[in-house]
Design a protein around this motif. Structure first.
Motif, PDB file in Angstrom:
ATOM      1  N   PRO A  70       1.601 -31.057 -31.412  1.00 19.89           N
ATOM      2  CA  PRO A  70       0.805 -32.202 -31.849  1.00 19.89           C
ATOM      3  C   PRO A  70      -0.616 -32.227 -31.297  1.00 19.89           C
ATOM      4  CG  PRO A  70       2.242 -32.868 -30.069  1.00 19.89           C
ATOM      5  CD  PRO A  70       2.586 -31.436 -30.379  1.00 19.89           C
ATOM      6  N   SER A  71      -0.857 -31.502 -30.213  1.00 15.34           N
ATOM      7  CA  SER A  71      -2.170 -31.568 -29.577  1.00 15.34           C
ATOM      8  C   SER A  71      -2.477 -30.242 -28.892  1.00 15.34           C
ATOM      9  CB  SER A  71      -2.198 -32.699 -28.545  1.00 15.34           C
ATOM     10  OG  SER A  71      -3.437 -32.735 -27.869  1.00 15.34           O
ATOM     11  N   ASP A  72      -3.731 -29.838 -28.941  1.00 17.50           N
ATOM     12  CA  ASP A  72      -4.097 -28.567 -28.304  1.00 17.50           C
ATOM     13  C   ASP A  72      -5.585 -28.554 -27.989  1.00 17.50           C
ATOM     14  OD1 ASP A  72      -3.804 -26.082 -27.236  1.00 17.50           O
ATOM     15  OD2 ASP A  72      -3.098 -25.118 -29.067  1.00 17.50           O
ATOM     16  N   ARG A  73      -5.957 -27.625 -27.143  1.00 17.87           N
ATOM     17  CA  ARG A  73      -7.363 -27.444 -26.819  1.00 17.87           C
ATOM     18  C   ARG A  73      -8.079 -26.752 -27.974  1.00 17.87           C
ATOM     19  NH1 ARG A  73      -4.803 -25.625 -21.941  1.00 17.87           N
ATOM     20  NH2 ARG A  73      -5.176 -23.462 -22.527  1.00 17.87           N
ATOM     21  N   ARG A  74      -9.357 -27.039 -28.128  1.00 17.95           N
ATOM     22  CA  ARG A  74     -10.192 -26.369 -29.116  1.00 17.95           C
ATOM     23  C   ARG A  74     -11.353 -25.676 -28.417  1.00 17.95           C
ATOM     24  NH1 ARG A  74      -6.308 -29.942 -31.157  1.00 17.95           N
ATOM     25  NH2 ARG A  74      -5.883 -29.271 -33.277  1.00 17.95           N
ATOM     26  N   LEU A  75     -11.981 -24.770 -29.142  1.00 18.47           N
ATOM     27  CA  LEU A  75     -13.135 -24.066 -28.604  1.00 18.47           C
ATOM     28  C   LEU A  75     -14.420 -24.672 -29.158  1.00 18.47           C
ATOM     29  CD1 LEU A  75     -11.900 -20.373 -29.037  1.00 18.47           C
ATOM     30  CD2 LEU A  75     -11.777 -21.781 -26.982  1.00 18.47           C
ATOM     31  N   ASN A  76     -15.485 -24.587 -28.365  1.00 18.45           N
ATOM     32  CA  ASN A  76     -16.796 -24.938 -28.903  1.00 18.45           C
ATOM     33  C   ASN A  76     -17.530 -23.641 -29.256  1.00 18.45           C
ATOM     34  OD1 ASN A  76     -18.214 -23.896 -26.553  1.00 18.45           O
ATOM     35  ND2 ASN A  76     -17.597 -25.769 -25.465  1.00 18.45           N
ATOM     36  N   PRO A  77     -18.607 -23.715 -30.027  1.00 20.07           N
ATOM     37  CA  PRO A  77     -19.282 -22.502 -30.484  1.00 20.07           C
ATOM     38  C   PRO A  77     -19.715 -21.572 -29.359  1.00 20.07           C
ATOM     39  CG  PRO A  77     -20.047 -24.402 -31.723  1.00 20.07           C
ATOM     40  CD  PRO A  77     -19.200 -24.937 -30.619  1.00 20.07           C
ATOM     41  N   ARG A 203       3.558 -32.274 -41.626  1.00 19.67           N
ATOM     42  CA  ARG A 203       3.446 -33.106 -40.430  1.00 19.67           C
ATOM     43  C   ARG A 203       4.823 -33.678 -40.127  1.00 19.67           C
ATOM     44  NH1 ARG A 203      -0.632 -37.650 -40.530  1.00 19.67           N
ATOM     45  NH2 ARG A 203      -0.663 -37.377 -38.284  1.00 19.67           N
ATOM     46  N   GLY A 204       5.200 -33.591 -38.865  1.00 15.74           N
ATOM     47  CA  GLY A 204       6.514 -34.069 -38.476  1.00 15.74           C
ATOM     48  C   GLY A 204       6.447 -35.070 -37.337  1.00 15.74           C
ATOM     49  N   ALA A 205       7.550 -35.787 -37.150  1.00 17.99           N
ATOM     50  CA  ALA A 205       7.664 -36.714 -36.030  1.00 17.99           C
ATOM     51  C   ALA A 205       8.055 -35.952 -34.775  1.00 17.99           C
ATOM     52  CB  ALA A 205       8.698 -37.793 -36.331  1.00 17.99           C
ATOM     53  N   PHE A 206       7.578 -36.399 -33.632  1.00 23.80           N
ATOM     54  CA  PHE A 206       7.841 -35.696 -32.381  1.00 23.80           C
ATOM     55  C   PHE A 206       9.306 -35.829 -31.967  1.00 23.80           C
ATOM     56  CE2 PHE A 206       5.962 -39.872 -31.565  1.00 23.80           C
ATOM     57  CZ  PHE A 206       6.888 -40.482 -30.727  1.00 23.80           C
ATOM     58  N   PRO A 207       9.845 -34.793 -31.300  1.00 25.90           N
ATOM     59  CA  PRO A 207      11.225 -34.854 -30.806  1.00 25.90           C
ATOM     60  C   PRO A 207      11.353 -35.916 -29.722  1.00 25.90           C
ATOM     61  CG  PRO A 207      10.104 -32.932 -29.923  1.00 25.90           C
ATOM     62  CD  PRO A 207       9.184 -33.527 -30.944  1.00 25.90           C
ATOM     63  N   PHE A 226       2.093 -37.712 -34.407  1.00 32.05           N
ATOM     64  CA  PHE A 226       2.676 -36.761 -35.340  1.00 32.05           C
ATOM     65  C   PHE A 226       1.927 -35.432 -35.205  1.00 32.05           C
ATOM     66  CE2 PHE A 226       3.492 -40.665 -38.161  1.00 32.05           C
ATOM     67  CZ  PHE A 226       4.718 -40.900 -37.549  1.00 32.05           C
ATOM     68  N   GLY A 227       2.556 -34.353 -35.633  1.00 32.81           N
ATOM     69  CA  GLY A 227       1.897 -33.048 -35.535  1.00 32.81           C
ATOM     70  C   GLY A 227       2.475 -32.069 -36.531  1.00 32.81           C
ATOM     71  N   GLY A 228       1.849 -30.909 -36.631  1.00 35.56           N
ATOM     72  CA  GLY A 228       2.294 -29.886 -37.566  1.00 35.56           C
ATOM     73  C   GLY A 228       3.581 -29.216 -37.110  1.00 35.56           C
ATOM     74  N   ILE A 229       4.468 -28.939 -38.067  1.00 37.69           N
ATOM     75  CA  ILE A 229       5.715 -28.216 -37.805  1.00 37.69           C
ATOM     76  C   ILE A 229       5.530 -26.763 -38.204  1.00 37.69           C
ATOM     77  CG2 ILE A 229       8.138 -27.993 -38.417  1.00 37.69           C
ATOM     78  CD1 ILE A 229       7.638 -30.417 -36.743  1.00 37.69           C
TER      79      ILE A 229
END
Length: 388
Positions: A70-77, A203-207, A226-229
């Motif tokens: 459901p959540s993660d770090r992203r990169l900047n340019p 998109r799914g519900a969290f466990p 919610f997040g991607g399955i």
């Protein structure tokens, strides 16, 4: 003699196996390891023009079932440009860069794409798939990257602008969850897209922990979104999207994925129309070393079945794909059980609606006059003793 090497969209790939954008592609050591183990390319973790708040990495997996992120770090340019520089010190593996502009602000997509080209990317991968986080727009609002997949006209505008502004291939990545795949792919092809990365991540519900009042099972979280399955559970849906993309945009290269964990899965996705296949969950849980085995098994399969190139296999299953309304309703021959293979487990006899199979001692027997030829028993038999 068979080969895994191919040129797709002007880029030479040593293998059709690509590491998808995500936690496996946001550090130089991970990308180098992927190259060492036989990856044909890597798509660098999402690089965002702007982000409303820093991402926090949280994950949950059921091995053989699904992967929830459901959540993660992203990169900047700036970080991505440095990452590309670090990778190029050790390997020349092709690098896609997954980018997310500021919603419908085309100028930010173009500027970000130009930065990544200058940094050394081999191709861009426009993120029209990720439901989290939203991108900040020029008007101060927020819009998800996935929203572009639901607006073929806007998607085409962004693709066209980038294709004219950069010299490297512009790919688009989308999830077929709730989108009109044919319309999107036709619009992308008409706009000059270099390739399409297609899958289906709903998109799914969290466990939740039902013994702790329904709290999230994700590490230390007391709250979750919610997040991607991803993972094995999405593979049939993803292959559907790949096939729809291949039919709608026959002149555009396709990279398909979603739940791939064996060479058979790779072949399936290729036969549905992909030239490249991306992997994520399987490598995440089992390590980069699985790439070596997958390449070896894939090459052996090709040699044993008379395929010289990946292109020889590509799209074969599309020959058998028809609308549901065109399916032949005729009932074929009844199921046959090989008594030499049947081990009497009773799996086939447990099918609730079936009246055709019964156990006689330790052997399954078919009552042919009652068999509807649905095929379910053959797919469930653990020893492949049933055929039609």
């Amino acid at each position: 003699m068979s080969t895994l090497e191919q040129t797709v969209g002007g880029i030479r790939f040593k293998s059709p196996l690509v590491i998808g954008a995500g936690p496996l592609s946001d550090r130089a050591d991970l990308i180098v390891r992927a190259a060492q183990c036989g990856a044909g390319a890597v798509s660098i973790k999402q690089t965002a023009w702007s982000e409303p708040k820093p991402g926090v990495r949280k994950m949950y997996a059921k091995r053989g079932g699904y992967f929830f992120n459901p959540s993660d770090r992203r990169l900047n340019p700036q970080r991505t440009a440095e990452l590309i520089r670090q990778v190029r010190e050790s390997t020349d593996i092709p690098l896609f860069v997954n980018i997310l502009g500021a919603g419908t602000d085309v100028d930010t997509w173009v500027a970000l794409g130009q930065q990544m080209q200058e940094a050394g990317a081999n191709a861009l991968e426009l993120n029209f798939a990720c439901p989290n986080p939203p991108a900040k727009t020029a008007t101060g609002g927020f819009q998800y990257g996935a929203s572009m997949s639901r607006d073929p006209e806007m998607a085409a505008t962004i693709i066209s602008a980038l294709s004219k502004a950069v010299q490297i291939p512009v790919w688009v990545k989308f999830s077929g969850d709730g989108t009109d795949t044919p319309a999107l792919c036709k619009a992308a092809e008409a706009a000059g897209v270099g390739g399409i990365t297609a899958f289906c991540s709903p998109r799914g519900a969290f466990p939740i922990d039902i013994y702790r009042g329904g709290r999230p099972k994700l590490a230390d979280l007391e709250q979750c979104s919610f997040g991607g399955i991803n993972g094995a559970s999405i593979r049939p849906a993803s292959n559907r999207v790949v096939a729809e993309a291949a039919q709608a945009a026959p002149n555009t290269p396709i990279m398909g994925g979603g739940g791939i964990s064996s060479f058979e899965h790779v072949v399936e996705t290729i036969m549905y129309g992909a030239s490249l296949t991306f992997l994520f969950t399987h490598v995440m849980l089992e390590g980069f070393e699985v790439l070596t085995g997958l390449n070896e098994q894939l090459l052996r399969f090709m040699e044993e079945n008379g395929y010289s190139t990946i292109d020889d296999m590509r799209g074969q299953s599309l020959n058998y794909l028809v609308p549901n309304s065109a399916l032949d309703p005729a009932i074929g021959p009844p199921a046959k059980i090989n008594p030499d293979l049947c081990r009497g487990c009773g799996t086939c006899a447990k099918i609730a609606f079936c009246r055709a199979i019964e156990m006689q001692g330790k052997l399954a027997v078919v009552k042919e006059e009652k068999c509807e030829c649905c095929g379910l028993c053959a797919s469930l038999c653990p020893v492949k003793a049933i055929s039609f």
